[in-house]
Design an enzyme around this catalytic site. Structure first.
Site, PDB file in Angstrom:
ATOM      1  N   LYS A  36     -12.865 -53.335   1.597  1.00 24.31           N
ATOM      2  CA  LYS A  36     -11.917 -53.098   0.716  1.00 24.31           C
ATOM      3  C   LYS A  36     -12.686 -53.861  -0.430  1.00 24.31           C
ATOM      4  CE  LYS A  36      -8.268 -52.217   3.144  1.00 24.31           C
ATOM      5  NZ  LYS A  36      -8.962 -52.110   3.911  1.00 24.31           N
ATOM      6  N   HIS A  40       2.531 -53.018  10.381  1.00 21.44           N
ATOM      7  CA  HIS A  40       1.962 -51.972   9.601  1.00 21.44           C
ATOM      8  C   HIS A  40       1.218 -50.551  10.536  1.00 21.44           C
ATOM      9  CE1 HIS A  40       1.039 -55.318   7.492  1.00 21.44           C
ATOM     10  NE2 HIS A  40       0.283 -56.262   8.475  1.00 21.44           N
ATOM     11  N   GLU A  68      -6.622 -62.321  -3.080  1.00 22.98           N
ATOM     12  CA  GLU A  68      -5.657 -61.665  -4.787  1.00 22.98           C
ATOM     13  C   GLU A  68      -4.027 -61.760  -4.276  1.00 22.98           C
ATOM     14  OE1 GLU A  68      -5.931 -57.314  -3.419  1.00 22.98           O
ATOM     15  OE2 GLU A  68      -4.159 -56.690  -2.195  1.00 22.98           O
ATOM     16  N   ARG A 120      -9.835 -40.318   5.057  1.00 24.13           N
ATOM     17  CA  ARG A 120      -9.859 -39.231   6.613  1.00 24.13           C
ATOM     18  C   ARG A 120      -8.133 -38.132   6.599  1.00 24.13           C
ATOM     19  NH1 ARG A 120      -7.356 -43.746   8.207  1.00 24.13           N
ATOM     20  NH2 ARG A 120      -4.855 -43.890   8.189  1.00 24.13           N
TER      21      ARG A 120
HETATM   22  N1  LIG Z   1      -1.457 -58.789  -2.357  1.00 16.04           N
HETATM   23  C1  LIG Z   1      -0.781 -58.014  -1.294  1.00 16.04           C
HETATM   24  N2  LIG Z   1       0.873 -57.957  -1.713  1.00 16.04           N
HETATM   25  C2  LIG Z   1       1.199 -57.289  -0.501  1.00 16.04           C
HETATM   26  C3  LIG Z   1       1.156 -56.603   0.482  1.00 16.04           C
HETATM   27  C4  LIG Z   1       1.784 -56.013   1.480  1.00 16.04           C
HETATM   28  C5  LIG Z   1       1.064 -55.481   2.282  1.00 16.04           C
HETATM   29  C6  LIG Z   1       2.587 -55.476   3.134  1.00 16.04           C
HETATM   30  C7  LIG Z   1       2.527 -55.679   4.119  1.00 16.04           C
HETATM   31  C8  LIG Z   1       3.503 -55.302   5.200  1.00 16.04           C
HETATM   32  C9  LIG Z   1       4.079 -53.920   5.253  1.00 16.04           C
HETATM   33  C10 LIG Z   1       3.610 -53.595   3.999  1.00 16.04           C
HETATM   34  C11 LIG Z   1       3.824 -51.883   4.359  1.00 16.04           C
HETATM   35  C12 LIG Z   1       3.354 -51.164   3.554  1.00 16.04           C
HETATM   36  C13 LIG Z   1       2.440 -51.241   2.897  1.00 16.04           C
HETATM   37  C14 LIG Z   1       2.171 -52.830   2.210  1.00 16.04           C
HETATM   38  C15 LIG Z   1       2.545 -53.483   3.603  1.00 16.04           C
HETATM   39  C16 LIG Z   1      -0.260 -55.359   2.032  1.00 16.04           C
HETATM   40  N3  LIG Z   1      -0.714 -54.276   2.833  1.00 16.04           N
HETATM   41  C17 LIG Z   1      -1.873 -54.328   3.036  1.00 16.04           C
HETATM   42  C18 LIG Z   1      -2.847 -53.498   4.360  1.00 16.04           C
HETATM   43  C19 LIG Z   1      -1.050 -52.738   4.296  1.00 16.04           C
HETATM   44  N4  LIG Z   1      -1.541 -52.032   5.915  1.00 16.04           N
HETATM   45  C20 LIG Z   1      -0.129 -53.700   4.102  1.00 16.04           C
HETATM   46  N5  LIG Z   1      -1.036 -55.542   1.310  1.00 16.04           N
HETATM   47  C21 LIG Z   1       0.075 -56.563   0.640  1.00 16.04           C
HETATM   48  N6  LIG Z   1      -1.430 -56.685  -0.316  1.00 16.04           N
HETATM   49 CA   LIG Z   2      -6.377 -47.616   4.825  1.00 18.63          CA
END
Ligand SMILES: Nc1ncc2cc(-c3cccc4ccccc34)c(N3CC[C@@H](N)C3)nc2n1
Ligand SMILES: [Ca+2]
Length: 451
Positions: free
Chosen positions: A121, A238, A203, A294
Site C-alpha cells: 500500500k 470489510h 493517513e 485480480r
Molecule cells: N483514510 C481512510 N478513511 C476511511 C476509510 C474507511 C475504510 C472503510 C472502513 C469500513 C468499511 C469500508 C467499506 C468500504 C470502503 C472503505 C471502508 C477503509 N478501508 C480500507 C480497507 C477497506 N476494506 C476499508 N479505509 C479508509 N481509509
Molecule cells: Ca485490496
C-alpha cells in the site's frame, strides 16, 4: 480448430462459483479445463464441471488451494498450458505468478513485478502520488512524535493502516494525540502477525466515504481501457455484501477524472489483464486507496452493464492478443446490482452456518443472473469463504433494477442453511439505499442493523 482456442488446457486454481465461472468461459472457447480440489470438495460442482479433476490435498487451504507446488505439479501432469487463479487464495501472490511463468505456463493475470508493486500500500500510494493520482494526506513515519506532528498538521482523525494489509486488518482509527502511540503499536503488532510485515502508514481518516472502484483492462502492448465503475460501499467488516454499477452518484465529469486516474494507475505499474483501482470518495473528492490485481467477485455487474465476458477477455489478453475492444466499444447500458448470498445467519451476528442444502430453487426471468456452486444435497464445507451464490439483477434504470432484485430475492429458495437473503431484502427496501445515499458505515446504522 476453434478460433477462440488460445490455450489447449487451462487449470483453474480455485473452487466455488469463480471456478465454475472460469470453466464456463473456457468451455465456450473450446478450451479444456482442469479442476483442482481438496478432499472436502470431493462432491463440489466445479469438480463435476471440469474436463479433468485432481485431488490436491486436505481441506485446510495451506494443504490444498494455497499449495503452489502441488498445483503446479498437477498442471504439468495434466498438460495445462495456462492457469487462472480466480480471486482469493493465490490470485494476488506474486510468487505464484512467477512460479507459473517459470514452469513455462501462462498465468492469466499480471506479472510478478506488478503484483509485488501493487501489493504494498505504501509503495503503490507513493508511485501513484508521484504520477499525479489524488491520494489522502499521509506519512510513512511511525516515529511517535513525527506521527503526532503529522496528525496535528492535517487534523484528527487519522487512521493507521498495514502496508501489506487488506480487508481492513490492522486498521486503527486515531481521534486524538493521546491515542496515537498505542494505535501505532497495535497496528504494527497486528500487521506483523497477520501479514508477516509490521510496516504501517498513517493517513487522514474519512468518516463516511463511499467505496468506488474502477475496472480496468490492459494488454501486453500497454493499451489500457476502463470498464466503468462499481459502488461497493455496502460492506460488513470489510466484506462486501452489495455492489452495483454504475455508481448512483457518478457524474460524467467525475467519471472522466476517476477513470483517467485509474488508467494512469494501470500504466504506472505496467499492468496487464483485468484489474481494479479502488478509490475512497468523499464530498466531491476521490482518493486512490489500492489496486486489486485480480478478477473480483463483483466483476459480474460490470459484465452486465457492458455486455462483455471479462474472463474471455482475460484469456485472450493472457495469450498475447491485443485488447478485444477499444474504449468507444465499451458502453455502459443500464444498471446492475449484485447481492452476495452467504451461508451466514444475519440474526446471529452473521455467524457462518454450515449445513446441507435441503431445498434449492433459483430465480430467473429477464435480467437475472445467478453464479453459484450449490445444489440440493450439497453440504457447505466450514473451512472456506461463506459465499455460496451471487444473485445479480440488471435493468435499464436503477429503480427497475432494485424492483427486479426484490422480485428475485423473493423467488430465491435456499433451505437447510441460514443465508443473507433476508438481509438483502431489507437492504433493497431500505429508503437510504433506494435513494442511492449509501456509504461505508451504512450497515452500522440502526435502520438496517435490526438484522
Ligand atoms: N483514510 C481512510 N478513511 C476511511 C476509510 C474507511 C475504510 C472503510 C472502513 C469500513 C468499511 C469500508 C467499506 C468500504 C470502503 C472503505 C471502508 C477503509 N478501508 C480500507 C480497507 C477497506 N476494506 C476499508 N479505509 C479508509 N481509509
Ligand atoms: Ca485490496
Amino acid at each position: 480448430m476453434n478460433k477462440d482456442r488460445y490455450f489447449d488446457k487451462v487449470l483453474v486454481a480455485n473452487r466455488g462459483e469463480i471456478a465454475i465461472r472460469v470453466m464456463r468461459a473456457c468451455r465456450e472457447m473450446g478450451i479444456e479445463t482442469v479442476a483442482v480440489y481438496s478432499d472436502a470438495d470431493a462432491d463440489a460442482l466445479h469438480v463435476k464441471y471440469a474436463d479433468e479433476a485432481f485431488m490436491i490435498g486436505s481441506a485446510h487451504p495451506t494443504k490444498s488451494y494455497l499449495n503452489m507446488d502441488r498445483i503446479l505439479e498437477v498442471a504439468q501432469m495434466a498438460g495445462a498450458d495456462a492457469i487462472h487463479p480466480g480471486y482469493g487464495f493465490l490470485a494476488e501472490k506474486a510468487a505464484f505468478s512467477a512460479a507459473v511463468s517459470k514452469a513455462g505456463l501462462t498465468f492469466i493475470g499480471p506479472s510478478e513485478k506488478t503484483i509485488s508493486m501493487m501489493g504494498s500500500k505504501i509503495g503503490s500510494k507513493q508511485a501513484m502520488a508521484d504520477a499525479g493520482v489524488p491520494v489522502l494526506p499521509w506519512t510513512r513515519s511511525t516515529e511517535h512524535d513525527e506521527a503526532k506532528a503529522f496528525a496535528d498538521s492535517i487534523g484528527y482523525p487519522v487512521i493507521v493502516k498495514a502496508s501489506a494489509g487488506g480487508g481492513g486488518i490492522g486498521m486503527t482509527i486515531v481521534r486524538s494525540a493521546a491515542e496515537m502511540d498505542e494505535a501505532i503499536e497495535k497496528s504494527m503488532r497486528t500487521a506483523a502477525s497477520a501479514f508477516g510485515d509490521p510496516t504501517v502508514f498513517i493517513e487522514k481518516y474519512l468518516e463516511n466515504p463511499r467505496h468506488i472502484e474502477v475496472q480496468i483492462f490492459a494488454d501486453s502492448k500497454g493499451d489500457v481501457v476502463h470498464m466503468f465503475e462499481r459502488d461497493c460501499s455496502i460492506q460488513r467488516r470489510h466484506q462486501k455484501l452489495v455492489e452495483e454499477a454504475p455508481c448512483p452518484i457518478m457524474t460524467p465529469e467525475l467519471r472522466e477524472k476517476m477513470t483517467q486516474s485509474a488508467m494512469t494507475v494501470a500504466r504506472t505499474c505496467n499492468y496487464e489483464n483485468a484489474g481494479t483501482v479502488e478509490f475512497l470518495y468523499d464530498n466531491g473528492n476521490y482518493y486512490f486507496m489500492e489496486m486489486n490485481t485480480r478478477l473480483q467477485v463483483e466483476h459480474t455487474v460490470t459484465e452486465l452493464i457492458t455486455g462483455l465476458d471479462m474472463v474471455r477477455m482475460q484469456i485472450k489478453v493472457a495469450a498475447g492478443e491485443p485488447l478485444p475492444y477499444s474504449q468507444d466499444q465499451i458502453i455502459c447500458r443500464g444498471h446492475a446490482i449484485e447481492c452476495r448470498i452467504n451461508a451466514e445467519d444475519p440474526a446471529n451476528n452473521f455467524a457462518a452456518d454450515a449445513g446441507k442444502i435441503t431445498r434449492y430453487r433459483s430465480p430467473g426471468g429477464p435480467g437475472i443472473r445467478i453464479d453459484s456452486c450449490i445444489h440440493v444435497g450439497y453440504s457447505i464445507p466450514p473451512l472456506y469463504d461463506s459465499m455460496i451464490a451471487k444473485l445479480c439483477a440488471r435493468a435499464m434504470t436503477r429503480e427497475e433494477t432494485i424492483a427486479r432484485m426484490r422480485r428475485a430475492l423473493m423467488e430465491y429458495v435456499i433451505l437447510g442453511v441460514k443465508t443473507t437473503l433476508p438481509l438483502h431484502y431489507a437492504i433493497m427496501n431500505n429508503p437510504q439505499f433506494v435513494a442511492g445515499d449509501t456509504h461505508t458505515n451504512f450497515l452500522e446504522e440502526p435502520a438496517v442493523k435490526k438484522y
